[in-house]
Design a protein around this motif. Structure first.
Motif, mmCIF file in Angstrom:
data_model
loop_
_atom_site.group_PDB
_atom_site.id
_atom_site.type_symbol
_atom_site.label_atom_id
_atom_site.label_comp_id
_atom_site.label_asym_id
_atom_site.label_seq_id
_atom_site.Cartn_x
_atom_site.Cartn_y
_atom_site.Cartn_z
ATOM 1 N N GLY A 1 0.857 -1.184 0.000
ATOM 2 C CA GLY A 1 0.000 0.000 0.000
ATOM 3 C C GLY A 1 0.887 1.225 0.000
ATOM 4 O O GLY A 1 2.115 1.102 -0.088
ATOM 5 N N PHE A 2 0.274 2.392 0.098
ATOM 6 C CA PHE A 2 1.043 3.645 -0.010
ATOM 7 C C PHE A 2 1.218 4.311 1.353
ATOM 8 O O PHE A 2 0.235 4.696 1.997
ATOM 9 C CB PHE A 2 0.339 4.617 -0.957
ATOM 10 N N ILE A 3 2.462 4.473 1.742
ATOM 11 C CA ILE A 3 2.768 5.133 3.004
ATOM 12 C C ILE A 3 2.411 6.625 2.883
ATOM 13 O O ILE A 3 2.183 7.314 3.888
ATOM 14 C CB ILE A 3 4.266 4.924 3.364
ATOM 15 N N SER A 4 2.333 7.122 1.639
ATOM 16 C CA SER A 4 2.021 8.533 1.383
ATOM 17 C C SER A 4 0.511 8.806 1.425
ATOM 18 O O SER A 4 0.088 9.948 1.312
ATOM 19 C CB SER A 4 2.579 8.924 0.010
ATOM 20 N N ASN A 5 -0.281 7.747 1.567
ATOM 21 C CA ASN A 5 -1.734 7.900 1.659
ATOM 22 C C ASN A 5 -2.161 7.697 3.111
ATOM 23 O O ASN A 5 -1.789 6.691 3.743
ATOM 24 C CB ASN A 5 -2.417 6.868 0.754
ATOM 25 N N ILE A 6 -2.940 8.621 3.632
ATOM 26 C CA ILE A 6 -3.234 8.612 5.076
ATOM 27 C C ILE A 6 -3.972 7.346 5.538
ATOM 28 O O ILE A 6 -3.670 6.792 6.587
ATOM 29 C CB ILE A 6 -3.963 9.927 5.484
ATOM 30 N N ASN A 7 -4.894 6.839 4.686
ATOM 31 C CA ASN A 7 -5.632 5.623 5.063
ATOM 32 C C ASN A 7 -4.762 4.382 4.984
ATOM 33 O O ASN A 7 -4.748 3.555 5.901
ATOM 34 C CB ASN A 7 -6.860 5.437 4.169
ATOM 35 N N ASP A 8 -4.033 4.254 3.883
ATOM 36 C CA ASP A 8 -3.129 3.102 3.729
ATOM 37 C C ASP A 8 -2.131 3.069 4.890
ATOM 38 O O ASP A 8 -1.858 2.021 5.468
ATOM 39 C CB ASP A 8 -2.341 3.198 2.411
ATOM 40 N N LEU A 9 -1.594 4.241 5.210
ATOM 41 C CA LEU A 9 -0.588 4.343 6.269
ATOM 42 C C LEU A 9 -1.135 3.833 7.598
ATOM 43 O O LEU A 9 -0.511 3.029 8.291
ATOM 44 C CB LEU A 9 -0.132 5.804 6.404
ATOM 45 N N LYS A 10 -2.362 4.277 7.918
ATOM 46 C CA LYS A 10 -2.986 3.882 9.184
ATOM 47 C C LYS A 10 -3.155 2.362 9.224
ATOM 48 O O LYS A 10 -2.852 1.706 10.217
ATOM 49 C CB LYS A 10 -4.341 4.588 9.317
#
Ligand SMILES: [Zn+2]
Length: 376
Positions: free
Chosen positions: A224-233
């Motif tokens: 997933g993307f660490i730069s995307n707030i939902n993916d990161l969570k």
């Protein structure tokens, strides 16, 4: 004319023969290299607040995946390119896989993009990216080389990860394991699409150095993307890291079932249980109560479908069992083997196995006598 026709038919016959032979190819899967991306002085992608590192998520998922494989397939060697927070060069990672003659290479990564909306999982196989559509991630993952010191150019045949021209050499490459790599990539994407991050960005081909150098089927998974707030969570939570590992494990099981015909699950189980039966029969001989074992056997022999093997007891209402009610377990040593169904013949079990594998791809048939698992 006739002889010409004969020649054509003759060559067609051999073409068909060789295609059939290829389809039936069975590859043993006895060694798996799990590659946790980045590590040590290379944090990989970093969250906007600077607190979450790609290297920590990849290590956690890699170790969880390795444990699942070891627990369910004790004869499969699991080799990690790193099992702690250390820096490992890209060429070293593929060298570990090549030297150990591994059958499969799974590299685990976390994505990052300038665009904050980018979200979802994707799986890469080695190949030229003619449209350069994956250039951002390719350069990001390959740029690790620059941390390897000045002599990187001699190690990678003059390859410069930041120079798009450098990527031209890859367009000439043939990938001998492309079919298996694509199969695994596709199974992984199908599984990840059901997971904590549901956006499936599909399978991609890119000239990733770590895949370029491996000489076995190999994939690189971006969870997933660490730069995307939902993916990161989602990716930061341990329970989700377990889910990711479990989904990749399911894909591994499906891949193994597809290609490793010599060592089907049933045989795996047979091999494993041979040893366990020997152990338990020694214990039984000391309190020899069964007077007519033959009679007893006919009454209690049946088949079940094993869906899970864990080292602690879990509730039959657990979400692990996905709503199934007829869950039973057999304890062997420190392991709890959870099963579905009870069948009088192996044929009957086989019919049900097909259905059950849709929910539990790792399921296999076991034979039970006097509440003990015996060889099939
Ligand atoms: Zn990475």
């Amino acid at each position: 004319m006739l002889s010409k026709l004969f020649l054509i038919l003759f060559s067609l016959f051999f073409l068909v023969l060789s295609v059939n032979a290829q389809n039936e190819t069975s590859i043993e899967i006895r060694k798996v290299v799990i590659d946790a991306g980045h590590g040590g002085r290379d944090p990989g992608a970093v969250s906007a607040n600077g607190k979450v590192f790609e290297k920590d998520i990849t290590l956690s998922v890699a170790l969880l995946l390795g444990n699942m494989i070891k627990l369910n397939y004790p004869y499969v060697d699991v080799i990690y390119t790193r099992d702690s927070d250390v820096f490992v060069r890209l060429d070293k990672r593929s060298e570990i896989a090549n030297k150990s003659k591994a059958d499969l290479f799974i590299s685990i990564h976390v994505n990052a993009a300038k665009s904050r909306v980018a979200s979802g999982s994707e799986t890469f196989v080695m190949g030229a990216d003619k449209t350069n559509s994956n250039l951002e991630v390719t350069m990001l993952e390959n740029s690790v080389i620059l941390l390897e010191g000045e002599d990187y150019k001699s190690r990678y045949e003059g390859f410069n990860p930041n120079d798009p021209e450098s990527y031209i050499i890859f367009s000439l490459l043939q990938n001998a394991h492309i079919e298996q790599s694509l199969t695994l990539a596709s199974l992984i994407q199908q599984q990840l699409g059901q997971g904590p991050i549901r956006i499936n960005r599909g399978i991609k081909q890119a000239p990733l150095v770590v895949l370029w150098r491996t000489s076995m089927p190999s994939v690189l998974v971006e969870l997933g993307f660490i730069s995307n707030i939902n993916d990161l969570k989602i990716m930061s939570e341990k329970r989700n890291q377990e889910k990711f590992a479990n989904l990749i494990f399911n894909a591994f099981v499906q891949y193994k079932n597809k290609y490793d015909k010599n060592y089907s699950n049933a045989i795996d189980n047979n091999l494993r249980n041979n040893n366990e039966t020997i152990k338990s029969s020694i214990v039984d001989s000391s309190n020899n109560i069964v007077s007519n074992p033959q009679h007893n056997k006919s009454q209690t022999t049946h088949y079940r479908i094993q869906i899970l093997s864990v080292n602690k007891e879990i509730s039959t209402k657990s979400r692990e069992f996905k709503g199934h009610r007829d869950i039973n377990h057999i304890k062997q040593g420190n392991t709890y083997k959870y099963t579905l169904g009870q069948y009088n013949s192996i044929e009957e079990a086989r019919v049900n196995l097909r259905e059950i594998r849709k929910t539990f791809p790792q399921a296999f048939i076991i034979k039970v006598e006097n509440n003990k698992i015996v060889p099939l």
